[in-house]
Design a protein around this motif. Structure first.
Motif, PDB file in Angstrom:
ATOM      1  N   PHE A 405       0.769  -1.233  -0.153  1.00  0.00           N
ATOM      2  CA  PHE A 405      -0.006   0.119  -0.090  1.00  0.00           C
ATOM      3  C   PHE A 405       0.794   1.131  -0.072  1.00  0.00           C
ATOM      4  CE2 PHE A 405       1.032  -1.228   4.279  1.00  0.00           C
ATOM      5  CZ  PHE A 405       1.125  -0.030   5.120  1.00  0.00           C
ATOM      6  N   ASP A 406       0.388   2.422  -0.229  1.00  0.00           N
ATOM      7  CA  ASP A 406       0.981   3.619  -0.166  1.00  0.00           C
ATOM      8  C   ASP A 406       1.265   4.094   1.219  1.00  0.00           C
ATOM      9  OD1 ASP A 406       2.160   6.148  -0.508  1.00  0.00           O
ATOM     10  OD2 ASP A 406       0.361   6.693  -1.746  1.00  0.00           O
ATOM     11  N   ALA A 407       2.325   4.240   1.700  1.00  0.00           N
ATOM     12  CA  ALA A 407       2.490   4.732   2.950  1.00  0.00           C
ATOM     13  C   ALA A 407       1.965   5.859   3.350  1.00  0.00           C
ATOM     14  CB  ALA A 407       4.101   4.631   3.213  1.00  0.00           C
ATOM     15  N   ARG A 408       1.609   6.709   2.556  1.00  0.00           N
ATOM     16  CA  ARG A 408       1.117   8.000   2.795  1.00  0.00           C
ATOM     17  C   ARG A 408      -0.155   8.106   3.185  1.00  0.00           C
ATOM     18  NH1 ARG A 408       1.922  11.196  -2.946  1.00  0.00           N
ATOM     19  NH2 ARG A 408       0.669   9.258  -3.409  1.00  0.00           N
ATOM     20  N   GLU A 409      -1.037   6.984   2.811  1.00  0.00           N
ATOM     21  CA  GLU A 409      -2.129   6.884   3.329  1.00  0.00           C
ATOM     22  C   GLU A 409      -2.468   6.577   4.584  1.00  0.00           C
ATOM     23  OE1 GLU A 409      -3.753   3.831   1.023  1.00  0.00           O
ATOM     24  OE2 GLU A 409      -3.791   4.788  -1.039  1.00  0.00           O
ATOM     25  N   ALA A 410      -1.440   5.809   5.007  1.00  0.00           N
ATOM     26  CA  ALA A 410      -1.539   5.550   6.635  1.00  0.00           C
ATOM     27  C   ALA A 410      -1.193   6.541   7.503  1.00  0.00           C
ATOM     28  CB  ALA A 410      -0.619   4.104   6.848  1.00  0.00           C
ATOM     29  N   VAL A 411      -0.056   7.292   6.862  1.00  0.00           N
ATOM     30  CA  VAL A 411       0.331   8.642   7.554  1.00  0.00           C
ATOM     31  C   VAL A 411      -0.676   9.648   7.623  1.00  0.00           C
ATOM     32  CG1 VAL A 411       1.913  10.350   7.747  1.00  0.00           C
ATOM     33  CG2 VAL A 411       2.828   7.991   7.235  1.00  0.00           C
ATOM     34  N   PRO A 437       3.588   8.455  -5.022  1.00  0.00           N
ATOM     35  CA  PRO A 437       3.029   7.439  -4.165  1.00  0.00           C
ATOM     36  C   PRO A 437       4.224   6.303  -3.395  1.00  0.00           C
ATOM     37  CG  PRO A 437       1.787   7.371  -6.044  1.00  0.00           C
ATOM     38  CD  PRO A 437       3.023   8.265  -6.251  1.00  0.00           C
ATOM     39  N   LEU A 438       4.451   6.174  -2.417  1.00  0.00           N
ATOM     40  CA  LEU A 438       5.711   5.433  -1.705  1.00  0.00           C
ATOM     41  C   LEU A 438       4.780   3.987  -1.262  1.00  0.00           C
ATOM     42  CD1 LEU A 438       8.572   5.533  -0.988  1.00  0.00           C
ATOM     43  CD2 LEU A 438       7.749   6.341   1.609  1.00  0.00           C
ATOM     44  N   ILE A 439       5.072   2.961  -2.182  1.00  0.00           N
ATOM     45  CA  ILE A 439       4.441   1.600  -2.053  1.00  0.00           C
ATOM     46  C   ILE A 439       5.473   0.952  -0.916  1.00  0.00           C
ATOM     47  CG2 ILE A 439       3.749  -0.407  -3.187  1.00  0.00           C
ATOM     48  CD1 ILE A 439       2.153   2.365  -3.765  1.00  0.00           C
ATOM     49  N   VAL A 440       4.913   0.511   0.064  1.00  0.00           N
ATOM     50  CA  VAL A 440       5.532  -0.419   1.198  1.00  0.00           C
ATOM     51  C   VAL A 440       4.765  -1.437   1.131  1.00  0.00           C
ATOM     52  CG1 VAL A 440       6.336   1.642   2.250  1.00  0.00           C
ATOM     53  CG2 VAL A 440       4.318   0.688   2.834  1.00  0.00           C
ATOM     54  N   GLU A 441       5.431  -2.707   1.712  1.00  0.00           N
ATOM     55  CA  GLU A 441       4.890  -3.995   2.271  1.00  0.00           C
ATOM     56  C   GLU A 441       5.083  -4.022   3.442  1.00  0.00           C
ATOM     57  OE1 GLU A 441       5.061  -8.935   1.022  1.00  0.00           O
ATOM     58  OE2 GLU A 441       6.371  -7.396   0.174  1.00  0.00           O
ATOM     59  N   ALA A 442       3.984  -3.959   4.284  1.00  0.00           N
ATOM     60  CA  ALA A 442       3.894  -3.847   5.706  1.00  0.00           C
ATOM     61  C   ALA A 442       2.674  -3.983   6.375  1.00  0.00           C
ATOM     62  CB  ALA A 442       4.501  -2.559   6.167  1.00  0.00           C
ATOM     63  N   ALA A 464       0.842  25.086  23.569  1.00  0.00           N
ATOM     64  CA  ALA A 464      -0.007  25.990  22.680  1.00  0.00           C
ATOM     65  C   ALA A 464       0.930  26.868  21.879  1.00  0.00           C
ATOM     66  CB  ALA A 464      -0.980  26.797  23.130  1.00  0.00           C
ATOM     67  N   GLY A 465       0.974  26.980  20.542  1.00  0.00           N
ATOM     68  CA  GLY A 465       1.888  27.953  19.749  1.00  0.00           C
ATOM     69  C   GLY A 465       3.095  26.945  19.112  1.00  0.00           C
ATOM     70  N   GLY A 466       3.192  25.778  19.483  1.00  0.00           N
ATOM     71  CA  GLY A 466       4.121  24.815  18.898  1.00  0.00           C
ATOM     72  C   GLY A 466       3.811  24.345  17.868  1.00  0.00           C
ATOM     73  N   THR A 467       4.780  23.421  17.405  1.00  0.00           N
ATOM     74  CA  THR A 467       4.896  22.864  15.963  1.00  0.00           C
ATOM     75  C   THR A 467       5.145  21.513  15.959  1.00  0.00           C
ATOM     76  OG1 THR A 467       5.249  24.956  14.752  1.00  0.00           O
ATOM     77  CG2 THR A 467       5.512  23.046  13.316  1.00  0.00           C
ATOM     78  N   VAL A 468       4.448  20.584  15.379  1.00  0.00           N
ATOM     79  CA  VAL A 468       4.430  19.177  15.303  1.00  0.00           C
ATOM     80  C   VAL A 468       4.476  18.731  13.588  1.00  0.00           C
ATOM     81  CG1 VAL A 468       3.897  16.638  15.658  1.00  0.00           C
ATOM     82  CG2 VAL A 468       3.562  18.547  17.406  1.00  0.00           C
ATOM     83  N   THR A 469       5.748  18.269  13.326  1.00  0.00           N
ATOM     84  CA  THR A 469       5.825  18.070  11.982  1.00  0.00           C
ATOM     85  C   THR A 469       6.002  16.360  11.700  1.00  0.00           C
ATOM     86  OG1 THR A 469       6.845  20.148  11.712  1.00  0.00           O
ATOM     87  CG2 THR A 469       7.035  18.580   9.902  1.00  0.00           C
ATOM     88  N   VAL A 470       5.331  15.769  10.669  1.00  0.00           N
ATOM     89  CA  VAL A 470       5.742  14.331  10.180  1.00  0.00           C
ATOM     90  C   VAL A 470       6.229  14.517   9.011  1.00  0.00           C
ATOM     91  CG1 VAL A 470       3.222  14.035   9.905  1.00  0.00           C
ATOM     92  CG2 VAL A 470       4.720  12.167  10.293  1.00  0.00           C
ATOM     93  N   SER A 471       7.176  13.611   9.018  1.00  0.00           N
ATOM     94  CA  SER A 471       8.056  13.555   7.512  1.00  0.00           C
ATOM     95  C   SER A 471       8.216  12.059   7.058  1.00  0.00           C
ATOM     96  CB  SER A 471       9.018  14.377   7.373  1.00  0.00           C
ATOM     97  OG  SER A 471      10.175  13.750   8.133  1.00  0.00           O
ATOM     98  N   VAL A 472       7.711  11.739   5.905  1.00  0.00           N
ATOM     99  CA  VAL A 472       7.963  10.482   5.269  1.00  0.00           C
ATOM    100  C   VAL A 472       8.804  10.505   4.130  1.00  0.00           C
ATOM    101  CG1 VAL A 472       6.765   8.483   4.385  1.00  0.00           C
ATOM    102  CG2 VAL A 472       5.646   9.890   6.066  1.00  0.00           C
ATOM    103  N   GLN A 473       9.794   9.456   3.988  1.00  0.00           N
ATOM    104  CA  GLN A 473      10.902   9.574   2.929  1.00  0.00           C
ATOM    105  C   GLN A 473      11.237   8.052   2.818  1.00  0.00           C
ATOM    106  OE1 GLN A 473      14.184  12.108   3.355  1.00  0.00           O
ATOM    107  NE2 GLN A 473      14.256  11.645   5.528  1.00  0.00           N
ATOM    108  N   ALA A 474      11.765   7.973   1.508  1.00  0.00           N
ATOM    109  CA  ALA A 474      12.578   6.382   1.449  1.00  0.00           C
ATOM    110  C   ALA A 474      13.780   6.854   1.618  1.00  0.00           C
ATOM    111  CB  ALA A 474      12.121   5.998  -0.006  1.00  0.00           C
TER     112      ALA A 474
END
Length: 557
Positions: A405-411, A437-442, A464-474
């Protein structure tokens, strides 16, 4: 186990050369007596009115030279000095024989002077060389008579030189006998010291016959303290195997056979057995082949390891009991968590229906109660799900469902679940996802759970006022999911503990916001995929948690 005697651990054993060096004064005195006897022989001949002819006088001087040189042993006593003296004796005897005709001449006795000197100086090689020199001197005398003419007729001088040589040989034999006695005494003392060390050791050392009487393996010698219930008399009379409990004999035979067939280069066999006369005790046997010419021998050490065996048995029992309790605990938690989810889902469902007034209006106070029940139930359900997942993983009952599946979907799904919580708290939530798309087998659910736990933790501990960042890469053939925040951070002392079940960081207020299962579940799910969890944090600055899974397929085009 190396049983080679070390002279550094014992009183040094005297070698033959060292024993020879101890009689240097006697050998020097022997040389002085020889030189004096030769000089007196020359003076006696002159006093008797028959002074030696020129060749005879020169031969006497030549034969006196090694005797005078032998006095040097008083100043320098080494094997090399003795070997040099033998060479000098050989040359002197050859020269004297050439001058006087050897065994047929007036100095016939001096032909055997090198042999007497070899006996005095000691050493098989020196005696052999001196014997060759005496034979050579006799041959040179014959050659001299053939070339120069017959030597003068032997007279009183010949008898005197024979008498001197005979006396010198007798003294040399006496010195040699004294030397042999010293060698024997030194050897006996060395053997006694080695036997004293072997007899004083805490274990039992055996020399076994591994030649014609195997597999009985009778004892040929025994040293040291025998362990309890291992009588030495039985080992001599019936052999080692007679003292071994029947069920343990195959292991002991295998160890002895391995040592017996070894090449002598350190191959050894080990076995642990119960003695037949005391089954509650344990003996450790270490065997190695002993090179003894054509005969096959084994050197064996037997040590009492009863206490060690008992401690190992206690540890094994405690380990087995702890593992059984841990498995039982995990199964209990998994079962109870599963049983709690059913009524809890009903509570959440009914409270949600009341909160949304799906079946009609309710008083505002009851609506607030329903909202509180719904929120508490949701929190409790999340906690139970975490406990259930951790328990299933610990009990080896968690099975991954792998799919492509595309890992971006789960994230993205995890982001959607956390966004409301972030907005309510005033925390900015950002995502950096690849455009393709980033296809993974998991396991899709596991990847979503990993991302959700990391995001929920980051939002929970970011003000409050802070930042949370999620990044996905191969990266390098791996999927890397990183969640970074600008929250309170984690102290270095707490970083090492995080990732273990029920471990939390921070002060009491921070620990009250969680259960310590979120990161433990992330690490466990990552490890089930063959991946890793890494956390980098600075107190007061923020935290970055990265999960790498080695399951990335090639990005689709």
């Amino acid at each position: 186990m190396d049983l080679t005697p070390r002279t550094t651990l014992l009183d040094p054993i005297r070698r033959p050369e060292a024993v020879d060096a101890g009689d240097g004064a006697a050998v020097a005195a022997w040389h002085a007596a020889w030189a004096a006897a030769v000089g007196l022989a020359a003076l006696g001949a002159a006093w008797a009115g028959r002074p030696p002819a020129a060749p005879e006088a020169l031969a006497l001087a030549v034969m006196a030279a090694p005797g005078l040189a032998g006095l040097g042993l008083l100043a320098r006593e080494t094997p090399a000095a003795r070997s040099a003296l033998i060479t000098l004796w050989s040359l002197a005897a050859l020269a004297a024989a050439a001058l006087t005709g050897g065994a047929a001449g007036p100095l016939a006795g001096f032909v055997f002077a090198p042999l007497a000197a070899g006996l005095a100086l000691g050493g098989r090689r020196r005696v052999f060389i001196s014997a060759l020199a005496a034979t050579g001197a006799a041959g040179v005398g014959l050659l001299s008579a053939a070339l120069i003419g017959p030597p003068p007729a032997p007279g009183a001088l010949a008898a005197l030189t024979a008498l001197i040589t005979a006396g010198a040989t007798a003294l040399a034999l006496a010195i040699g006998a004294r030397r042999a006695g010293a060698r024997l005494e030194a050897a006996e003392a060395a053997v006694a010291r080695v036997e004293a060390v072997l007899s004083g050791q805490p274990g039992l050392t055996l020399v076994l016959d591994a030649d014609g009487r195997a597999p009985t393996y009778p004892a040929l010698a025994a040293y040291g303290a025998a362990p309890a219930a291992l009588p030495v008399d039985l080992l001599f009379q019936e052999g080692l195997l007679a003292a071994v409990h029947d069920p343990d004999r195959p292991a002991v035979l295998a160890a002895l056979a391995r040592a017996r067939l070894g090449n002598g280069g350190g191959t050894e066999g080990q076995a642990r057995f119960a003695p037949r006369l005391a089954l509650d005790r344990r003996i450790l046997l270490v065997a190695r082949r002993l090179e003894d010419g054509a005969r096959r021998r084994l050197i064996v050490q037997a040590l009492d390891v009863t206490l060690q065996h008992a401690r190992e048995a206690e540890l094994d029992a405690a380990r087995a009991e702890a593992e059984a309790r841990n498995v039982g605990k995990s199964r209990f938690l998994a079962h109870m968590s599963h049983e709690l989810r059913t009524p809890l889902n009903a509570i959440i469902g009914f409270s949600d229906a009341m909160r949304q007034q799906m079946f009609g209006p309710v008083p505002p106070r009851y609506a607030d109660y329903a909202r509180s029940i719904h929120e508490a139930g949701g929190h409790l359900l999340a906690l139970i799900n975490d406990v259930l997942d951790v328990s299933r993983i610990e009990a080896d009952r968690y099975e991954l469902v792998l799919e492509s599946f595309d890992a971006r979907e789960a994230v993205s799904a995890a982001l959607a679940l956390v966004r409301i919580q972030a907005d309510d708290k005033g925390v900015e939530l950002a995502a950096v996802l690849p455009p393709e798309p980033l296809i993974v087998e998991a396991d899709r659910r596991a990847l979503k759970q990993i991302t959700l736990n990391l995001l929920a933790n980051a939002v929970k501990f970011t003000p409050a006022g802070g930042t949370v960042t999620v990044s996905v890469q191969a990266t390098d053939g791996e999927l890397e999911v990183t969640v970074a925040d600008t929250g309170v951070g984690i102290a270095p002392a707490d970083l090492a503990r995080l990732g273990r079940p029920y471990e939390q960081a921070g002060d009491a207020d921070q620990r009250a916001q969680g259960t310590g299962l979120g990161l433990a579940l992330v690490r466990a799910l990552a490890q089930l995929h063959g991946g890793t969890l890494a956390i980098d944090s600075t107190l007061g600055v923020g935290t970055a948690a990265s999960v790498r899974l080695p399951l990335v397929a090639a990005p689709s085009s």
